[in-house]
Write an enzyme that holds these catalytic residues in place. Structure first.
Site, PDB file in Angstrom:
ATOM      1  N   ASP A   1      10.397   6.747 -13.227  1.00 37.63           N
ATOM      2  CA  ASP A   1      11.384   7.816 -13.474  1.00 37.63           C
ATOM      3  C   ASP A   1      10.673   9.166 -13.568  1.00 37.63           C
ATOM      4  OD1 ASP A   1      13.428   6.039 -13.542  1.00 37.63           O
ATOM      5  OD2 ASP A   1      13.698   6.057 -15.721  1.00 37.63           O
TER       6      ASP A   1
ATOM      7  N   THR B   1       2.751  -3.742  -7.398  1.00 30.40           N
ATOM      8  CA  THR B   1       3.171  -4.459  -6.182  1.00 30.40           C
ATOM      9  C   THR B   1       2.302  -5.691  -5.886  1.00 30.40           C
ATOM     10  OG1 THR B   1       3.930  -2.374  -5.277  1.00 30.40           O
ATOM     11  CG2 THR B   1       3.605  -4.152  -3.699  1.00 30.40           C
TER      12      THR B   1
ATOM     13  N   ARG C   1       4.108  31.229  21.222  1.00 34.58           N
ATOM     14  CA  ARG C   1       4.310  30.547  22.498  1.00 34.58           C
ATOM     15  C   ARG C   1       5.385  31.260  23.327  1.00 34.58           C
ATOM     16  NH1 ARG C   1       2.419  27.517  26.604  1.00 34.58           N
ATOM     17  NH2 ARG C   1       3.999  26.070  27.416  1.00 34.58           N
TER      18      ARG C   1
ATOM     19  N   PHE D   1      -1.453  -3.311  -1.757  1.00 37.53           N
ATOM     20  CA  PHE D   1      -1.155  -1.897  -1.432  1.00 37.53           C
ATOM     21  C   PHE D   1      -1.435  -0.952  -2.605  1.00 37.53           C
ATOM     22  CE2 PHE D   1       2.613  -3.594   1.351  1.00 37.53           C
ATOM     23  CZ  PHE D   1       1.723  -3.976   2.341  1.00 37.53           C
ATOM     24  N   ILE D   2      -2.564  -1.115  -3.271  1.00 32.56           N
ATOM     25  CA  ILE D   2      -2.806  -0.282  -4.456  1.00 32.56           C
ATOM     26  C   ILE D   2      -3.600   0.979  -4.086  1.00 32.56           C
ATOM     27  CG2 ILE D   2      -3.736  -0.223  -6.820  1.00 32.56           C
ATOM     28  CD1 ILE D   2      -1.230  -2.135  -6.211  1.00 32.56           C
TER      29      ILE D   2
ATOM     30  N   SER E   1      10.058  -4.211  -3.312  1.00 33.49           N
ATOM     31  CA  SER E   1      11.271  -3.635  -3.923  1.00 33.49           C
ATOM     32  C   SER E   1      11.714  -4.496  -5.103  1.00 33.49           C
ATOM     33  CB  SER E   1      12.394  -3.568  -2.888  1.00 33.49           C
ATOM     34  OG  SER E   1      11.988  -2.790  -1.797  1.00 33.49           O
TER      35      SER E   1
ATOM     36  N   GLU F   1       7.009   4.012  -4.224  1.00 32.23           N
ATOM     37  CA  GLU F   1       7.658   4.291  -5.530  1.00 32.23           C
ATOM     38  C   GLU F   1       9.170   4.129  -5.482  1.00 32.23           C
ATOM     39  OE1 GLU F   1       6.247   7.268  -8.148  1.00 32.23           O
ATOM     40  OE2 GLU F   1       4.225   7.105  -7.357  1.00 32.23           O
TER      41      GLU F   1
HETATM   42  C1  LIG Z   1       0.466   3.392   1.374  1.00 34.93           C
HETATM   43  C2  LIG Z   1       1.069   2.644   0.223  1.00 34.93           C
HETATM   44  C3  LIG Z   1       0.612   2.887  -1.061  1.00 34.93           C
HETATM   45  C4  LIG Z   1       1.160   2.183  -2.141  1.00 34.93           C
HETATM   46  N1  LIG Z   1       0.634   2.378  -3.404  1.00 34.93           N
HETATM   47  C5  LIG Z   1       1.046   1.568  -4.413  1.00 34.93           C
HETATM   48  C6  LIG Z   1       0.402   1.627  -5.688  1.00 34.93           C
HETATM   49  O1  LIG Z   1      -0.493   2.448  -5.932  1.00 34.93           O
HETATM   50  N2  LIG Z   1       0.808   0.756  -6.659  1.00 34.93           N
HETATM   51  C7  LIG Z   1       1.787  -0.168  -6.450  1.00 34.93           C
HETATM   52  O2  LIG Z   1       2.086  -0.929  -7.352  1.00 34.93           O
HETATM   53  N3  LIG Z   1       2.419  -0.233  -5.241  1.00 34.93           N
HETATM   54  C8  LIG Z   1       2.062   0.593  -4.217  1.00 34.93           C
HETATM   55  N4  LIG Z   1       2.676   0.519  -2.992  1.00 34.93           N
HETATM   56  C9  LIG Z   1       3.772  -0.423  -2.799  1.00 34.93           C
HETATM   57  C10 LIG Z   1       5.123   0.238  -2.541  1.00 34.93           C
HETATM   58  O3  LIG Z   1       5.654   0.777  -3.699  1.00 34.93           O
HETATM   59  C11 LIG Z   1       6.021  -0.813  -1.856  1.00 34.93           C
HETATM   60  O4  LIG Z   1       5.524  -0.960  -0.539  1.00 34.93           O
HETATM   61  C12 LIG Z   1       7.473  -0.417  -1.825  1.00 34.93           C
HETATM   62  O5  LIG Z   1       8.020  -0.513  -3.117  1.00 34.93           O
HETATM   63  C13 LIG Z   1       8.292  -1.303  -0.885  1.00 34.93           C
HETATM   64  O6  LIG Z   1       8.002  -2.642  -1.056  1.00 34.93           O
HETATM   65  P1  LIG Z   1       7.668  -3.578   0.219  1.00 34.93           P
HETATM   66  O7  LIG Z   1       6.638  -2.860   1.021  1.00 34.93           O
HETATM   67  O8  LIG Z   1       7.343  -4.924  -0.255  1.00 34.93           O
HETATM   68  O9  LIG Z   1       8.992  -3.610   1.069  1.00 34.93           O
HETATM   69  P2  LIG Z   1      10.252  -4.593   0.849  1.00 34.93           P
HETATM   70  O10 LIG Z   1      10.643  -4.631  -0.572  1.00 34.93           O
HETATM   71  O11 LIG Z   1       9.991  -5.883   1.533  1.00 34.93           O
HETATM   72  O12 LIG Z   1      11.377  -3.807   1.650  1.00 34.93           O
HETATM   73  C14 LIG Z   1      11.394  -3.722   3.080  1.00 34.93           C
HETATM   74  C15 LIG Z   1      12.622  -2.924   3.500  1.00 34.93           C
HETATM   75  O13 LIG Z   1      13.792  -3.545   2.986  1.00 34.93           O
HETATM   76  C16 LIG Z   1      14.553  -2.640   2.218  1.00 34.93           C
HETATM   77  N5  LIG Z   1      15.113  -3.309   1.043  1.00 34.93           N
HETATM   78  C17 LIG Z   1      14.500  -4.201   0.215  1.00 34.93           C
HETATM   79  N6  LIG Z   1      15.341  -4.574  -0.768  1.00 34.93           N
HETATM   80  C18 LIG Z   1      16.482  -3.872  -0.597  1.00 34.93           C
HETATM   81  C19 LIG Z   1      17.707  -3.785  -1.306  1.00 34.93           C
HETATM   82  N7  LIG Z   1      17.930  -4.500  -2.411  1.00 34.93           N
HETATM   83  N8  LIG Z   1      18.658  -2.958  -0.826  1.00 34.93           N
HETATM   84  C20 LIG Z   1      18.460  -2.212   0.282  1.00 34.93           C
HETATM   85  N9  LIG Z   1      17.311  -2.252   0.995  1.00 34.93           N
HETATM   86  C21 LIG Z   1      16.332  -3.067   0.557  1.00 34.93           C
HETATM   87  C22 LIG Z   1      13.572  -1.557   1.779  1.00 34.93           C
HETATM   88  O14 LIG Z   1      14.215  -0.326   1.589  1.00 34.93           O
HETATM   89  C23 LIG Z   1      12.622  -1.497   2.952  1.00 34.93           C
HETATM   90  O15 LIG Z   1      13.144  -0.615   3.917  1.00 34.93           O
HETATM   91  C24 LIG Z   1       2.178   1.243  -1.918  1.00 34.93           C
HETATM   92  C25 LIG Z   1       2.645   1.020  -0.614  1.00 34.93           C
HETATM   93  C26 LIG Z   1       2.102   1.703   0.444  1.00 34.93           C
HETATM   94  C27 LIG Z   1       2.617   1.414   1.824  1.00 34.93           C
END
Ligand SMILES: Cc1cc2nc3c(=O)[nH]c(=O)nc-3n(C[C@H](O)[C@H](O)[C@H](O)COP(=O)(O)OP(=O)(O)OC[C@H]3O[C@@H](n4cnc5c(N)ncnc54)[C@H](O)[C@@H]3O)c2cc1C
Length: 400
Positions: A254, A140, A282, A170-171, A146, A378
């Site tokens: 996967d 990320t 309770r 966010f790693i 996403s 994920e």
């Molecule tokens: C606590 C935490 C730990 C994490 N750990 C890791 C890690 O170790 N390694 C790593 O690489 N990443 C990590 N991540 C990243 C995580 O995988 C991403 O936050 C996640 O994939 C969502 O990406 P984003 O936060 O940028 O949200 P966005 O992609 O901006 O999405 C925001 C919202 O829009 C929706 N959305 C976006 N695109 C679409 C679409 N095409 N169709 C429908 N809805 C959509 C999403 O469902 C979401 O509700 C972590 C995140 C957090 C919060």
């Protein structure tokens, strides 16, 4: 009353027989013991202080839990997806944050196990199996959540290796782990098809950490930025071939998504047990809350949904371990379903426990906060539902 004390109903409230092997039962029981004896007494404090749980990581290492996901020839136990799910479920039943710190190590080294060279495996896996070194997985970025294919971090080829530049966001285990699998562009022009996986060690020149995030839940886990500024990575740290990094990451997810399902499942299980405990004790209007039909309705739904989630996760994990070729949708379904169950169960558990359910002296509000992330990371549940629906369309087209 204190909810620090746990009941022994955990096993008693698993309804179906899953015919686990003797080894799997042993692993599950050991994980349960560490969770109840070592994690339970400190989970509330760790949630408050947001400190990384090094002492618990040591307990997990002493119990050989990090060996579960490492192949036997590299000092592991050679367990599969189900084994990892069982440990994650048990840890999450007590604390979702500790489960995150643990399970992300499997994420961090899976690419290496699946696509690494013999020399890379010999160098890194024994330390990971022994719990001497933690790992992390970094895909990320600020521009790529996403839309993971939109990464900007580059790995420019130079004599003897690559020079990394960019920021990962966010790693999990960022700053705490020693070994990082980083996805970066070795060929910018090709976008995601030009991405490659590289092993980067903590302490490498040009590799530093940004801010530690302050989170809603899983607060004892560390989530940080990784910053690469002209960071040299030797060419022997490339995992597999150049250009395969994005594909490797998708294969990894996967395989890892049932594990997020297991995290959600464990949290939901813990919340249900606490809710049963509380509503039995309770007394309102002269009877225990659990005697009210409305409470029974909610508990009955909880138990049914939790068992359905468990059945789906174990079945998906068994398909993976049994060697089916493609399991993208099954794995996504397990994660989506279980995480939605966890959110609903924890929210309902807070509700039927009333005021105490809302208080930080008790574990339920933490479980509700911890559950939320399982719907987000994920692959968010929205994105995964899209992917499942697209596959339905493809399957229909194939039969026409
Ligand atoms: C606590 C935490 C730990 C994490 N750990 C890791 C890690 O170790 N390694 C790593 O690489 N990443 C990590 N991540 C990243 C995580 O995988 C991403 O936050 C996640 O994939 C969502 O990406 P984003 O936060 O940028 O949200 P966005 O992609 O901006 O999405 C925001 C919202 O829009 C929706 N959305 C976006 N695109 C679409 C679409 N095409 N169709 C429908 N809805 C959509 C999403 O469902 C979401 O509700 C972590 C995140 C957090 C919060």
């Amino acid at each position: 009353m204190t909810w620090q004390a746990i009941t022994q109903q955990g096993e008693g409230s698993v309804f179906l027989e899953y015919f686990l092997s003797e080894e799997q039962k042993t692993i599950k029981n050991l994980a349960r013991r560490v969770a109840e004896e070592r994690v339970l007494p400190v989970r509330a404090e760790l949630d408050e202080t947001e400190e990384f749980p090094w002492a618990i990581m040591k307990d997990l290492a002493d119990a050989d839990m990090f060996r579960v996901f490492v192949p036997e020839e590299f000092e592991g136990l050679g367990g599969g997806c189900l084994d990892l799910c069982l440990v994650t479920e048990e840890l999450s039943r007590i604390c979702g944050a500790i489960a995150t710190c643990y399970a992300v190590n499997a994420l961090g080294c899976y690419t290496l196990i699946e696509f690494g060279t013999e020399a890379q495996k010999r160098k890194y896996l024994p330390d990971i199996a022994a719990g001497r070194k933690l790992t992390a997985f970094a895909l990320t970025e600020p521009t790529a959540g996403s839309d993971a294919g939109n990464i900007k971090t580059t790995a420019e080829k130079v004599e003897g290796g690559y020079v990394l530049n960019g920021t990962k966001q966010f790693i999990t285990n960022g700053g705490e782990a020693e070994i990082y699998t980083v996805i970066a562009l070795t060929d910018k022009a090709r976008g995601a098809r030009g991405a490659s996986a590289l092993i980067v060690e903590k302490g490498a020149e040009g590799f530093s950490f940004g801010k530690k995030e302050k989170k809603m839940g899983i607060r004892a886990s560390a989530t940080r930025e990784l910053i690469f500024r002209n960071c040299f990575v030797p060419e022997e740290n490339l995992i597999g071939k150049e250009g395969m990094g994005f594909l490797q990451a998708m294969k990894l997810f996967d395989r890892s998504r049932p594990g997020i399902g297991a995290q959600a499942l464990g949290i939901a299980q813990g919340a249900m047990e606490a809710a049963v405990d509380y509503t039995q004790q309770r007394i309102q209007f002269g009877q225990p809350l659990i005697s009210l039909p409305v409470v029974q309705d909610i508990l009955g739904d909880m138990a049914t949904h939790i068992e359905a989630a468990r059945a789906l996760i174990y079945a998906a994990a068994r398909s993976i371990d049994g060697g089916v070729k493609r399991f993208t949708e099954e794995s996504a379904m397990a994660k989506v379903f279980a995480s939605d169950v966890a959110m609903k169960v924890t929210t309902d558990a807070v509700q039927i426990c009333g005021g105490p359910g809302y208080m930080r002296d008790y574990p339920l509000e933490k479980m509700m906060r911890d559950a939320k992330i399982t719907q987000i990371y994920e692959g968010s549940n929205q994105v995964l539902r899209n992917a499942i629906a697209l596959e339905l369309r493809k399957r229909k087209a194939r039969t026409e």
